[in-house]
Motif scaffolding. Structure first.
Motif, PDB file in Angstrom:
ATOM      1  N   ILE A 192      -7.006   3.303   3.076  1.00 23.25           N
ATOM      2  CA  ILE A 192      -5.954   1.854   3.612  1.00 23.25           C
ATOM      3  C   ILE A 192      -6.785   0.989   4.653  1.00 23.25           C
ATOM      4  CG2 ILE A 192      -3.704   2.753   2.843  1.00 23.25           C
ATOM      5  CD1 ILE A 192      -3.451   3.435   5.650  1.00 23.25           C
ATOM      6  N   GLU A 229      -5.879   7.347   0.612  1.00 23.17           N
ATOM      7  CA  GLU A 229      -5.547   5.964   0.056  1.00 23.17           C
ATOM      8  C   GLU A 229      -6.551   5.251   0.422  1.00 23.17           C
ATOM      9  OE1 GLU A 229      -3.819   5.620  -2.622  1.00 23.17           O
ATOM     10  OE2 GLU A 229      -2.818   7.352  -2.240  1.00 23.17           O
ATOM     11  N   ARG A 252      -3.513  13.835  -5.144  1.00 22.68           N
ATOM     12  CA  ARG A 252      -2.436  13.471  -4.120  1.00 22.68           C
ATOM     13  C   ARG A 252      -1.332  14.548  -3.705  1.00 22.68           C
ATOM     14  NH1 ARG A 252      -3.545   8.930  -6.858  1.00 22.68           N
ATOM     15  NH2 ARG A 252      -4.370   7.256  -5.792  1.00 22.68           N
ATOM     16  N   GLU A 255       2.492   1.663  -3.452  1.00 27.14           N
ATOM     17  CA  GLU A 255       1.667   1.958  -4.668  1.00 27.14           C
ATOM     18  C   GLU A 255       1.219   3.611  -4.253  1.00 27.14           C
ATOM     19  OE1 GLU A 255      -1.005   1.639  -7.344  1.00 27.14           O
ATOM     20  OE2 GLU A 255       0.231   0.257  -7.029  1.00 27.14           O
ATOM     21  N   ALA A 256       1.126   3.896  -3.041  1.00 25.51           N
ATOM     22  CA  ALA A 256       0.747   5.330  -2.731  1.00 25.51           C
ATOM     23  C   ALA A 256       1.807   6.224  -3.461  1.00 25.51           C
ATOM     24  CB  ALA A 256       0.296   5.722  -1.502  1.00 25.51           C
ATOM     25  N   ASP A 310       0.887  -1.231  -0.169  1.00 27.03           N
ATOM     26  CA  ASP A 310       0.091   0.029  -0.012  1.00 27.03           C
ATOM     27  C   ASP A 310       0.957   1.406  -0.013  1.00 27.03           C
ATOM     28  OD1 ASP A 310      -2.129  -1.607   0.058  1.00 27.03           O
ATOM     29  OD2 ASP A 310      -2.684  -1.662   2.190  1.00 27.03           O
ATOM     30  N   SER A 365       2.107   6.186  -7.469  1.00 29.24           N
ATOM     31  CA  SER A 365       0.578   6.790  -7.675  1.00 29.24           C
ATOM     32  C   SER A 365       1.009   8.369  -7.601  1.00 29.24           C
ATOM     33  CB  SER A 365      -0.637   6.714  -6.808  1.00 29.24           C
ATOM     34  OG  SER A 365      -0.968   5.510  -7.011  1.00 29.24           O
TER      35      SER A 365
END
Length: 810
Positions: free
Chosen positions: A345, A343, A274, A177-178, A174, A181
């Protein structure tokens, strides 16, 4: 909004009045719409509360909407108060209504009906507002209760353990991936035409912002130091004031540079969703970093000012590093919260991401706890007293709390209570920093006060410094409440209830009327003291009033002024004390018995000031205590004795007891000097000599002339007395001493003997003692003679010894 409330209240009043007769006005659509809006909002709020499915944000918005209505209704509750009171007084003046079957004059009846109609028309809006306010207040309370229950449940909720290896892989995925991104959306924006267009349109503005930001970041601290050198030329060098100002500029200018830098990046359009969220928080995170660094620098400067007596320079430098690391931990915690919001999460990922920050923060707190003065380094051996002792106790309490929190929070996070751990460790960090900041600001304000008043470092231990610390502590309570989970709406709700006031025995006390009371009383008290000062120093000394009368006038003016100041403050503040009359009457009996001595002294003090049987400066004798009256207050009188000690005498003793006033009205008094001469001396000559001595003294009045009295035949002398009236009886001892010196000189010149007591000792039965001495052998040593005396029996009494007619009796 207030206009709408008034229109609505007028609508309701007209509607209710119209129930008893035809309506005298047509209602507008705006008035009807306002009432429907409130009813709709209230019904919707009740439905949301009953369902209990809305989010906290939705509940907060709904609460804000209801709070607007509640504030308006609260203002309308007190509308037309003066008019209603006037109508009630008019009806009261008409007298009570006639009983059933009785009648009253037609004019009075018509007037009564008209006044009652007006009163009802004014009371209706207040009644409706009271009902609506109660409903709104109840809805807000229910919403607050729901939010608090959710917060409590979330705080105590147990989630996944971050120590479970099964959660580490998904958490890392996670995070990566953040980050991927964020980078991808940034590169996409850079390659887009929008980015190029933004650079073309806003290029100059962006360039200027970047230039200013770079200059502030690079040269901000240098400029701050140069500015401090210029400010020190204005004065106050060495007081520490300008050093504090420079320290603020050292963090303010670079922070402004960070804000401009983030603004320039935002104008480029390079940031995606973001990135926008991230850059919005950068000024806040920079403020945390600069703020904590400023705290560490101030700690070092405080230690340097104290010659590093509490902590060595090396320990303070180490402490500064830990404080900066705590700022980093707070920023990482805020970044984790932002990561969770953006995100979305899982709880497991949130626990894994937050656990290292919690552990590192706890370790830093434990390490800060261990920083103390090492054994063997120079330290004052004096026992701390006063403020130093209190500060040491506070430091010790904080050290123990840090140890407990540093151990507990990682354990809570490890077993899954991540929210509870974060709710303890990070508010603790903020609280410690806030307490340190309060100490720093208190010291700065005390330095400014010491600079202005010329007290220097002594101002740090002054009463002003203590009061400033108390005020800062009170002002910091809302901030501490926010740190430990309170909502802004909770604080506003608490303040609104405080602003409405508290009902004490039927008297409403609110901050506004209390501050009004304090302000008016302070003004009246100050004016009273100024008037007393003017009377004491300017007006009364120019009159013929004696000092005691002047003191009575000044004291009476003070009591009357304070009474009227309190009365004016009560009237202006709007306190209605009529409801306390019954309670005060019931308590007065018990208070009268319990405080009867104090009341007696108070009344006696008033009598002393009015009748003035004694005045300031009088020489009095009361209950065997002799001295000068130095002060007469309402409860007691202070007497300074001749050995310079103060005696506090209750005023009731001066009124009910016997008091000798030697200087009442004037200072003329009599002195008596006893003199004894030997038998056989010419008494007329003594009388003449003593008279000459008395008349020759300058303090003795010629009219009435001093007298010499042949008092009688004493056991050892002929007794005379000089009785003279003095101009000032306060000099009685000095005059008596001077006269005694002159008597001794004249008696020596005239050859007059001053007798002294002599006694002849007669031994009865001396022949018995001689016979006893004759029986002792001449050869015995003194030791044997002493032994014989000890072992000899008692001397026998003869008939002569037992004869009661023999002896010294006349």
């Amino acid at each position: 909004m207030l206009t709408q409330v008034r229109l609505f209240l007028a609508l309701v009043a007209i509607c209710l009045i119209g129930l008893g007769g035809p309506a005298s006005a047509q209602l507008t659509d705006q008035q009807s719409e306002y009432y429907k809006s409130w009813v709709s909002t209230a019904d919707r709020a009740e439905s949301v509360i009953e369902a209990n499915r809305a989010s906290n944000a939705s509940l907060e918005n709904l609460r804000s909407e209801i709070n607007v209505y509640r504030d308006d209704f609260n203002q309308a509750r007190s509308a037309n108060t003066e008019r209603i009171q006037t109508l009630e007084n008019q009806l009261k003046a008409l007298g009570p209504k006639p009983e059933e079957g009785a009648s009253e004059p037609e004019d009075i009846a018509n007037l009564r009906a008209h006044l009652e109609s007006q009163l009802d028309s004014l009371r209706v809006p207040r009644i409706i507002s009271e009902e609506a306010y109660s409903r709104a207040n109840g809805l807000i309370s229910e919403i607050d209760q729901i939010i608090r229950e959710r917060q409590k449940k979330e705080l105590l909720e147990r989630g996944p353990s971050p120590l479970n290896p099964a959660h580490w892989g998904p958490a890392w995925a996670d995070v990566t991936e953040a980050a991927r991104s964020l980078v991808n959306e940034t590169f996409e924006n850079v390659r887009s035409d929008v980015f190029k267009e933004q650079l073309h349109d806003r290029g100059l503005q962006i360039l200027i912002l970047l230039a200013i930001a770079s200059v502030l970041l690079l040269y901000g601290r240098t400029w701050s130091e140069k500015g401090g050198d210029y400010l020190r030329r204005l004065g106050g060098s060495g007081s520490g004031v300008w050093t504090f100002v420079v320290s603020l500029l050292r963090i303010l200018l670079p922070w402004i540079g960070v804000v401009l830098l983030t603004q320039a990046v935002s104008l480029t359009g390079v940031l995606g969703l973001r990135g926008s969220f991230l850059f919005q928080e950068i000024p806040y995170w920079a403020a945390i970093l600069f703020y904590f660094d400023w705290i560490g620098r101030q700690i070092f400067l405080m230690g340097q000012a104290q010659d590093f007596k509490r902590l060595s320079a090396a320990r303070i430098k180490e402490l500064r590093v830990y404080v900066d690391l705590l700022a980093v931990m707070l920023i990482l915690h805020e970044l984790a919260k932002l990561f969770e919001q953006v995100e979305n999460i899982s709880d497991a990922t949130r626990a894994v991401v937050g656990f290292p920050v919690i552990v590192l923060s706890s370790l830093l707190l434990l390490r800060i706890r261990q920083i103390r003065q090492p054994v063997g380094e120079t330290e004052n051996d004096e026992t701390p007293t006063g403020r130093a002792a209190g500060f040491s106790q506070l430091v010790e309490f904080i050290r123990r709390a840090l140890f407990l929190l540093g151990v507990v929070t990682p354990v809570l996070a490890a077993v899954g209570f991540t929210n509870a751990a974060e709710g303890i460790v990070f508010p603790t960090i903020k609280t410690l920093v806030l307490i340190t900041a309060l100490v720093i600001f208190q010291r700065f304000i005390a330095m400014v006060y010491g600079w202005i008043m010329g007290q220097g470092e002594a101002s740090q231990d002054s009463l002003f410094s203590v009061l400033v610390g108390f005020i800062l502590a009170i002002l910091s309570l809302p901030i501490l409440a926010l740190y430990w989970g309170a909502r802004e709406s909770d604080l506003s709700e608490a303040w609104s209830r405080v602003a409405q006031g508290f009902d004490i025995g039927g008297v409403t006390v609110s901050p506004s009327n209390f501050l009004t009371f304090v302000a008016i009383f302070a003004i009246g008290y100050t004016l009273t003291r100024l008037l007393q000062s003017g009377l004491r120093n300017s007006l009364l000394p120019k009159t013929n009033i004696d000092p005691g009368g002047q003191n009575a006038i000044v004291a009476g003016t003070g009591y009357v002024g304070i009474f009227f100041a309190a009365l004016a403050a009560i009237i202006v503040a709007g306190f209605d004390l009529s409801s306390l009359a019954i309670v005060a009457g019931a308590l007065s009996v018990g208070i009268g018995f319990g405080l009867q001595t104090i009341v007696s002294n108070f009344v006696s003090g008033i009598i002393l000031l009015v009748e003035r049987p004694i005045s300031k400066g009088d020489w009095i004798d009361v209950n065997g205590m002799m001295g000068y009256v130095r002060d007469i207050s309402v409860r007691s009188t202070r007497i300074e004795t001749f050995d310079r000690t103060d005696v506090i005498v209750p005023n009731s003793d001066l009124i009910s007891g016997v008091v000798t006033n030697y200087t009442r009205g004037n200072t003329i008094g009599r002195v008596i000097v006893p003199v004894g001469v030997a038998y056989g001396t010419d008494t007329r000559m003594i009388e003449r000599i003593l008279g000459e001595i008395a008349n020759a003294h300058p303090m003795v009045l010629a009219n009435p002339a001093p007298s010499v009295v042949f008092q009688g035949f004493g056991a050892d002398s002929l007794d005379f007395e000089i009785r003279a009236i003095l101009r000032d009886v306060n000099w009685a001892l000095s005059v008596k001493s001077d006269i005694n010196h002159e008597i001794n000189r004249r008696f020596v010149e005239e050859g007059i003997e001053i007798p002294f007591a002599q006694r002849d000792i007669w031994l009865r039965n001396a022949e018995v003692l001689r016979n006893t001495d004759a029986q002792v052998p001449k050869t015995e040593t003194p030791e044997r003679e002493a032994t014989a005396d000890r072992h000899s029996g008692p001397v026998k009494l003869t008939d002569t010894d037992l004869d009661p007619d023999d002896g010294d009796e006349p």
